[in-house]
Motif scaffolding. Structure first.
Motif, PDB file in Angstrom:
ATOM      1  N   GLU A   1      48.974  37.580  45.505  1.00  0.00           N
ATOM      2  CA  GLU A   1      50.113  38.491  45.390  1.00  0.00           C
ATOM      3  C   GLU A   1      50.611  38.589  43.953  1.00  0.00           C
ATOM      4  OE1 GLU A   1      53.224  37.539  48.047  1.00  0.00           O
ATOM      5  OE2 GLU A   1      51.995  37.708  49.867  1.00  0.00           O
ATOM      6  N   ALA A   2      50.658  37.457  43.252  1.00  0.00           N
ATOM      7  CA  ALA A   2      51.112  37.473  41.868  1.00  0.00           C
ATOM      8  C   ALA A   2      50.151  38.291  40.999  1.00  0.00           C
ATOM      9  CB  ALA A   2      51.221  36.047  41.330  1.00  0.00           C
ATOM     10  N   LEU A   3      48.860  38.166  41.249  1.00  0.00           N
ATOM     11  CA  LEU A   3      47.887  38.943  40.479  1.00  0.00           C
ATOM     12  C   LEU A   3      48.016  40.433  40.786  1.00  0.00           C
ATOM     13  CD1 LEU A   3      44.752  36.623  40.844  1.00  0.00           C
ATOM     14  CD2 LEU A   3      46.155  36.955  38.804  1.00  0.00           C
ATOM     15  N   ALA A   4      48.300  40.765  42.044  1.00  0.00           N
ATOM     16  CA  ALA A   4      48.456  42.175  42.408  1.00  0.00           C
ATOM     17  C   ALA A   4      49.647  42.804  41.701  1.00  0.00           C
ATOM     18  CB  ALA A   4      48.610  42.305  43.926  1.00  0.00           C
ATOM     19  N   ASP A   5      50.697  41.999  41.469  1.00  0.00           N
ATOM     20  CA  ASP A   5      51.856  42.508  40.742  1.00  0.00           C
ATOM     21  C   ASP A   5      51.481  42.929  39.328  1.00  0.00           C
ATOM     22  OD1 ASP A   5      53.438  42.089  42.927  1.00  0.00           O
ATOM     23  OD2 ASP A   5      54.208  40.142  42.249  1.00  0.00           O
ATOM     24  N   TRP A   6      50.471  42.295  38.771  1.00  0.00           N
ATOM     25  CA  TRP A   6      50.003  42.661  37.438  1.00  0.00           C
ATOM     26  C   TRP A   6      48.908  43.717  37.471  1.00  0.00           C
ATOM     27  CZ3 TRP A   6      51.889  42.119  32.783  1.00  0.00           C
ATOM     28  CH2 TRP A   6      52.867  41.147  32.572  1.00  0.00           C
ATOM     29  N   GLY A   7      48.587  44.195  38.647  1.00  0.00           N
ATOM     30  CA  GLY A   7      47.602  45.264  38.752  1.00  0.00           C
ATOM     31  C   GLY A   7      46.184  44.788  38.932  1.00  0.00           C
ATOM     32  N   LEU A   8      45.988  43.469  39.129  1.00  0.00           N
ATOM     33  CA  LEU A   8      44.643  42.932  39.341  1.00  0.00           C
ATOM     34  C   LEU A   8      44.507  42.570  40.819  1.00  0.00           C
ATOM     35  CD1 LEU A   8      41.934  42.040  38.107  1.00  0.00           C
ATOM     36  CD2 LEU A   8      42.942  39.771  37.753  1.00  0.00           C
ATOM     37  N   GLU A   9      43.763  43.376  41.550  1.00  0.00           N
ATOM     38  CA  GLU A   9      43.574  43.153  42.980  1.00  0.00           C
ATOM     39  C   GLU A   9      42.187  42.588  43.212  1.00  0.00           C
ATOM     40  OE1 GLU A   9      43.051  45.759  47.078  1.00  0.00           O
ATOM     41  OE2 GLU A   9      44.370  46.538  45.494  1.00  0.00           O
ATOM     42  N   LEU A  10      42.144  41.387  43.773  1.00  0.00           N
ATOM     43  CA  LEU A  10      40.860  40.760  44.067  1.00  0.00           C
ATOM     44  C   LEU A  10      40.980  39.937  45.340  1.00  0.00           C
ATOM     45  CD1 LEU A  10      41.462  37.644  43.006  1.00  0.00           C
ATOM     46  CD2 LEU A  10      40.897  38.636  40.799  1.00  0.00           C
ATOM     47  N   SER A  11      39.847  39.626  45.909  1.00  0.00           N
ATOM     48  CA  SER A  11      39.826  38.844  47.141  1.00  0.00           C
ATOM     49  C   SER A  11      38.630  37.909  47.112  1.00  0.00           C
ATOM     50  CB  SER A  11      39.753  39.758  48.363  1.00  0.00           C
ATOM     51  OG  SER A  11      38.589  40.571  48.303  1.00  0.00           O
ATOM     52  N   ARG A  12      38.775  36.822  47.836  1.00  0.00           N
ATOM     53  CA  ARG A  12      37.688  35.848  47.885  1.00  0.00           C
ATOM     54  C   ARG A  12      36.593  36.369  48.812  1.00  0.00           C
ATOM     55  NH1 ARG A  12      38.690  29.356  48.728  1.00  0.00           N
ATOM     56  NH2 ARG A  12      36.557  28.673  48.195  1.00  0.00           N
ATOM     57  N   SER A  13      35.361  36.288  48.342  1.00  0.00           N
ATOM     58  CA  SER A  13      34.242  36.801  49.135  1.00  0.00           C
ATOM     59  C   SER A  13      33.248  35.712  49.481  1.00  0.00           C
ATOM     60  CB  SER A  13      33.522  37.920  48.372  1.00  0.00           C
ATOM     61  OG  SER A  13      33.010  37.436  47.138  1.00  0.00           O
ATOM     62  N   GLY A  14      33.565  34.476  49.166  1.00  0.00           N
ATOM     63  CA  GLY A  14      32.662  33.374  49.458  1.00  0.00           C
ATOM     64  C   GLY A  14      33.209  32.088  48.876  1.00  0.00           C
ATOM     65  N   PRO A  15      32.491  30.984  49.063  1.00  0.00           N
ATOM     66  CA  PRO A  15      32.962  29.704  48.528  1.00  0.00           C
ATOM     67  C   PRO A  15      33.173  29.729  47.021  1.00  0.00           C
ATOM     68  CG  PRO A  15      31.140  29.379  50.068  1.00  0.00           C
ATOM     69  CD  PRO A  15      31.210  30.851  49.793  1.00  0.00           C
ATOM     70  N   SER A  16      32.359  30.490  46.302  1.00  0.00           N
ATOM     71  CA  SER A  16      32.477  30.527  44.845  1.00  0.00           C
ATOM     72  C   SER A  16      32.254  31.947  44.325  1.00  0.00           C
ATOM     73  CB  SER A  16      31.467  29.576  44.193  1.00  0.00           C
ATOM     74  OG  SER A  16      30.150  29.888  44.613  1.00  0.00           O
ATOM     75  N   ALA A  17      32.956  32.884  44.910  1.00  0.00           N
ATOM     76  CA  ALA A  17      32.832  34.284  44.474  1.00  0.00           C
ATOM     77  C   ALA A  17      34.088  35.043  44.857  1.00  0.00           C
ATOM     78  CB  ALA A  17      31.604  34.950  45.088  1.00  0.00           C
ATOM     79  N   VAL A  18      34.444  36.023  44.038  1.00  0.00           N
ATOM     80  CA  VAL A  18      35.559  36.915  44.328  1.00  0.00           C
ATOM     81  C   VAL A  18      35.110  38.342  44.077  1.00  0.00           C
ATOM     82  CG1 VAL A  18      37.334  35.207  43.744  1.00  0.00           C
ATOM     83  CG2 VAL A  18      36.467  36.748  41.976  1.00  0.00           C
ATOM     84  N   VAL A  19      35.822  39.289  44.680  1.00  0.00           N
ATOM     85  CA  VAL A  19      35.540  40.713  44.493  1.00  0.00           C
ATOM     86  C   VAL A  19      36.762  41.357  43.861  1.00  0.00           C
ATOM     87  CG1 VAL A  19      35.086  42.902  45.641  1.00  0.00           C
ATOM     88  CG2 VAL A  19      33.926  40.830  46.409  1.00  0.00           C
ATOM     89  N   VAL A  20      36.564  42.054  42.748  1.00  0.00           N
ATOM     90  CA  VAL A  20      37.635  42.749  42.049  1.00  0.00           C
ATOM     91  C   VAL A  20      37.627  44.210  42.488  1.00  0.00           C
ATOM     92  CG1 VAL A  20      38.629  43.312  39.806  1.00  0.00           C
ATOM     93  CG2 VAL A  20      37.323  41.204  40.079  1.00  0.00           C
ATOM     94  N   ARG A  21      38.787  44.696  42.955  1.00  0.00           N
ATOM     95  CA  ARG A  21      38.863  46.061  43.454  1.00  0.00           C
ATOM     96  C   ARG A  21      39.753  46.954  42.594  1.00  0.00           C
ATOM     97  NH1 ARG A  21      36.601  45.608  48.413  1.00  0.00           N
ATOM     98  NH2 ARG A  21      36.666  43.530  49.382  1.00  0.00           N
ATOM     99  N   ARG A  22      40.692  46.373  41.893  1.00  0.00           N
ATOM    100  CA  ARG A  22      41.629  47.167  41.108  1.00  0.00           C
ATOM    101  C   ARG A  22      41.995  46.385  39.849  1.00  0.00           C
ATOM    102  NH1 ARG A  22      45.075  51.285  42.877  1.00  0.00           N
ATOM    103  NH2 ARG A  22      44.552  50.765  45.028  1.00  0.00           N
ATOM    104  N   ILE A  23      42.173  47.093  38.713  1.00  0.00           N
ATOM    105  CA  ILE A  23      42.560  46.463  37.460  1.00  0.00           C
ATOM    106  C   ILE A  23      43.717  47.252  36.834  1.00  0.00           C
ATOM    107  CG2 ILE A  23      40.229  45.586  37.013  1.00  0.00           C
ATOM    108  CD1 ILE A  23      39.899  47.846  34.934  1.00  0.00           C
TER     109      ILE A  23
END
Length: 603
Positions: free
Chosen positions: A485-507
Motif C-alpha cells: 500500500e505504501a508503494l502504491a501511494d508513490w505510484g509503484l504498483e507491484l505484487s508478489r508472483s512467487g517465492p522470489s519474484a514480483v510483478v510490476v504493473r504501474r510506475i
C-alpha cells in the motif's frame, strides 16, 4: 579423531582476546570504559611506543576491594549484571566480564586499587594468566591498570601491530570519541612521557561546545546546528554540520546511543537520507549526536567489542532520526544560520542552553514603504517572475537608492547593491557584505517549488503496457507484500508472483524511461533491510533537480535591482536555501571586521 576435552582457562582467554583485544586502542577502550563505570571524574592514559610497550590508565573512581581483585581478572566475572533481566536493562559501558581476563592472558598485567573510604590500597599482578596474590600498595582513591608488552606471548598477533604512530593515532581517535561521550569527565593523554591531550571537564553547554570544537575543528561551531528533539520515548541531541561543511571522508561522525559510541547501519542510513537532498556527491556530513532511549529498546550484547547495537524498534528509530535531522536541515534558510554559538533546532528549550541571538524580522511587516522604494512588493515573485522570461526582457534599470532604515530593520540578506560579472549578487545587510551565487540560489528555489508542487498534487502514475516480472530475494518479495500500500501511494504498483519474484504493473509517470527492474530491486532492498525506503522519492528528486537546474537563471544574465532583491527575499523564505541542489553554498557573509582586516583598519 582425538577425544573431546575442555580447554585450559588461559587458552580460552587468549581465544577471547582475539575478539576483544584487537590492538592497543582496544585495551584503552575497555580500561577507560571501566573507569567511567566506576564513576571517575578524572582519567589519565599513559602510552609508550604506541601501546606496544605500556598502556596505563589511572582514574579516581570508586575503586575495587582487595578481595575482589582476583575476581576482576577472572573470566566472565562482573559486578554490573547478575541476571538476564539485568542484561536487558544494562546501562553500563562494560558488562561481559571478559576484557581484563583477555588482557592478562596476552600481556604482563597489573592492577592497583584503593576502595572509596578505605585507607589502604592493594595490587595484583598477572603474567600470561599466572596470578600472584594481592599485596598492599600505595595509591590514591581509584584504580590504576598497567598492560605491558602486549601480545608478547602471542607472536602471531604481535606481528600484526602497525607502526607506533599508527597505533597511537587509533588511541588518540578513541580518546576523542570518549571525551565527547562524557563531557563532565576530565581526560589526559600522554605518549612516551609527553602530554598530548588535556580535556578539562565541561560544566555547561558552552564548555561542551568548546570540547567539540577541539575534536572536530574550531570552525565546526559556526558551521553546525544544535539539535535537541524528543518524542516517542527517544531524545536526539547534539550538533550536525551544515551541508556546506561536509568532508571528503566520514572521519568526523560521532553517534552515541545511551552514551556508547556505535556504528550502526540503521543510523547511517537515516543520516544519509536526511542529507540526501543537500549534500554534494561524494561528500560526508559531520555530526556529534546523542540518542537516548530506554535500555530495553536497544540490545548492546551484539559483539564482544560492544561497538554495534540492535534496536528492537528499528523502523521507529530510523524514522525518528531521519525526520528530526531532515526537518532541522530544512530550516537552514539563507541568512538565518551561521551564528557564532550555532543555531538550535528543538522541540522544547533545553535547560542550561544559552540563548541564541536571532534576527529582527520587523522588516517583514513594518517597512513595506521602504521595500516599495526598492521595487520589492509584498509578493516577491511579482518582480522575480521576470527571471524566467526572455533575455531581452531583462534590461538594466537605473540604480535605485537603498532605503534608509536602521540595521535592525534590514532583512537577513540585506538589499542588493550590484551584480558582479553577471554571476554574483552583492548585497549589504546589518553585518556587512553578502555575496550570492544567483544561479545556485535560483536553482534551490526552483527545486523546492517543484517539490512542493508535486507534493500538493496527486502523484500521477502510468500503467505498464506489459507487466514486468522482476527476480528478487525471498526477503525482498516479502517486503513487497508487507509494504504494497505504501508503494502504491508513490505510484509503484507491484505484487508478489512467487517465492522470489514480483510483478510490476504501474510506475510513477515522472519516472518514465527509468530502469524499472533496478529501481524495484533498490526500493525493496531498502524496505527489507531498514523497514522504509525513500528510493522512489530520491529518484524523482534527482529528476526535479535536473529540471530546476535547466530552468534556473544562468550566469551571464543581467538582472535588475528589483529582480535581485526579489531573489534575496525568496532565498530567505525557502527551505535549504543555504546551498544549491548539489550541496554548493549559495551565499557568503563577509562581516565588517573581516573587511576591516583586509584594509588594516584599526591598526
Amino acid at each position: 579423531m582425538p577425544r573431546i576435552k575442555p580447554l585450559p582457562s588461559d587458552l580460552i582467554n587468549q581465544i577471547a582476546a582475539g575478539e576483544v583485544i584487537e590492538r592497543p586502542s582496544s585495551v584503552v577502550k575497555e580500561l577507560v570504559e571501566n573507569s567511567l563505570d566506576a564513576g571517575a571524574t578524572r582519567i589519565e592514559v599513559d602510552i609508550e611506543l604506541g601501546g606496544a610497550r605500556l598502556i596505563r590508565v589511572r582514574d579516581d573512581g570508586d575503586g575495587i576491594a582487595a578481595d575482589d581483585l582476583p575476581l576482576a581478572v577472572a573470566s566472565h566475572a562482573t559486578s554490573k549484571i547478575g541476571s538476564f533481566d539485568d542484561l536487558e536493562h544494562v546501562a553500563s559501558m562494560g558488562f561481559r566480564g571478559e576484557a581484563l581476563a583477555s588482557m592478562s592472558s596476552v600481556a604482563r598485567f597489573a592492577m592497583t586499587s584503593r576502595l572509596r573510604g578505605q585507607d589502604n590500597a592493594f595490587r595484583i599482578e598477572v603474567d600470561s594468566g599466572r596470578m600472584q596474590a594481592a599485596r598492599p600498595a600505595q595509591h590514591p582513591q581509584g584504580t590504576s591498570v598497567e598492560v605491558r608488552d602486549l601480545f608478547y606471548n602471542v607472536p602471531a598477533r604481535r606481528k600484526f601491530l602497525r607502526a607506533e604512530r599508527t597505533e597511537f593515532a587509533h588511541i588518540d581517535d578513541l580518546l576523542k570519541s570518549l571525551a565527547l561521550a562524557r563531557s563532565q569527565v576530565e581526560f589526559r593523554l600522554s605518549h612516551n612521557g609527553k602530554s598530548v591531550r588535556v580535556w578539562k571537564a565541561a560544566r555547561d553547554d558552552q564548555a561542551m561546545l568548546m570540547r567539540v570544537a577541539e575534536v572536530l575543528g574550531e570552525e565546526f561551531p559556526q558551521q553546525s546546528l544544535r539539535i535537541d528533539h524528543a518524542t516517542a520515548g527517544m531524545r536526539l541531541s547534539g550538533w550536525v554540520g551544515l551541508p556546506t561543511a561536509s568532508r571528503p571522508q566520514a572521519d568526523a561522525q560521532y553517534f552515541y546511543v545511551n552514551g556508547r559510541l556505535v556504528r550502526d547501519r540503521v543510523v547511517a542510513h537515516a543520516v544519509r537520507q536526511a542529507y540526501a537532498d543537500v549534500l554534494f556527491h561524494g561528500r560526508y556530513p559531520t555530526f556529534v549526536l546523542y540518542l537516548d532511549l530506554d535500555p530495553v529498546g536497544v540490545d548492546v550484547n551484539v559483539h564482544p567489542a560492544k561497538s554495534e547495537v540492535r534496536f528492537r524498534e528499528q523502523r521507529l528509530v530510523h524514522d525518528f532520526l531521519f525526520r528530526t535531522l531532515h526537518e532541522a536541515l530544512a530550516e537552514t534558510r539563507a541568512g538565518h544560520v551561521s551564528q557564532p554559538e550555532g543555531t538550535t533546532w528543538s522541540s522544547a528549550p533545553m535547560a542550561s542552553t544559552p540563548a541564541m541571538p536571532s534576527y529582527n524580522n520587523s522588516w517583514q511587516s513594518n517597512h513595506t514603504q521602504s521595500r516599495l522604494q526598492l521595487g520589492v512588493r509584498d509578493e516577491p515573485l511579482a518582480g522575480y517572475a521576470a527571471l524566467l522570461g526572455e533575455p531581452e526582457a531583462l534590461q538594466v534599470n537605473a540604480a535605485q537608492p537603498m532605503p534608509s532604515a536602521n540595521d535592525d530593520d534590514v532583512p537577513p540578506l540585506g538589499y542588493a547593491i550590484a551584480q558582479l560579472k553577471t554571476i554574483y549578487i552583492l548585497a549589504e545587510n546589518a553585518h556587512g557584505l553578502v555575496l550570492v551565487d544567483m544561479h545556485a540560489a535560483h536553482e534551490r528555489i526552483t527545486y523546492e517549488k517543484l517539490k512542493s508542487g508535486r507534493a500538493c498534487s496527486n502523484l500521477r502514475s502510468q500503467m505498464l503496457l506489459v507487466p514486468l516480472s522482476v527476480a528478487v530475494s525471498a526477503k525482498e518479495a516479502a517486503a513487497a507484500e508487507e509494504h504494497g500500500e505504501a508503494l502504491a501511494d508513490w505510484g509503484l504498483e507491484l505484487s508478489r508472483s512467487g517465492p522470489s519474484a514480483v510483478v510490476v504493473r504501474r510506475i510513477p509517470a515522472l519516472l518514465e524511461g527509468a530502469d524499472v527492474a533496478e529501481l524495484t530491486r533498490s526500493v525493496l532492498g531498502e524496505l527489507a533491510q531498514h523497514g522504509s525506503s525513500r528510493q522512489l522519492q530520491e529518484v524523482e528528486n534527482e529528476l526535479l533537480s535536473t529540471m530546476a537546474c535547466h530552468g534556473s537563471v544562468r550566469a551571464g544574465r543581467r538582472l535588475t535591482t528589483t529582480e535581485m532583491n526579489a531573489l534575496l527575499r525568496e532565498m530567505e523564505a525557502t527551505e535549504r536555501s543555504g546551498q544549491c541542489n548539489h550541496g554548493r553554498p549559495t551565499w557568503v557573509q563577509i562581516n565588517m571586521s573581516e573587511l576591516d582586516k583586509l584594509f588594516l583598519r584599526g591598526r
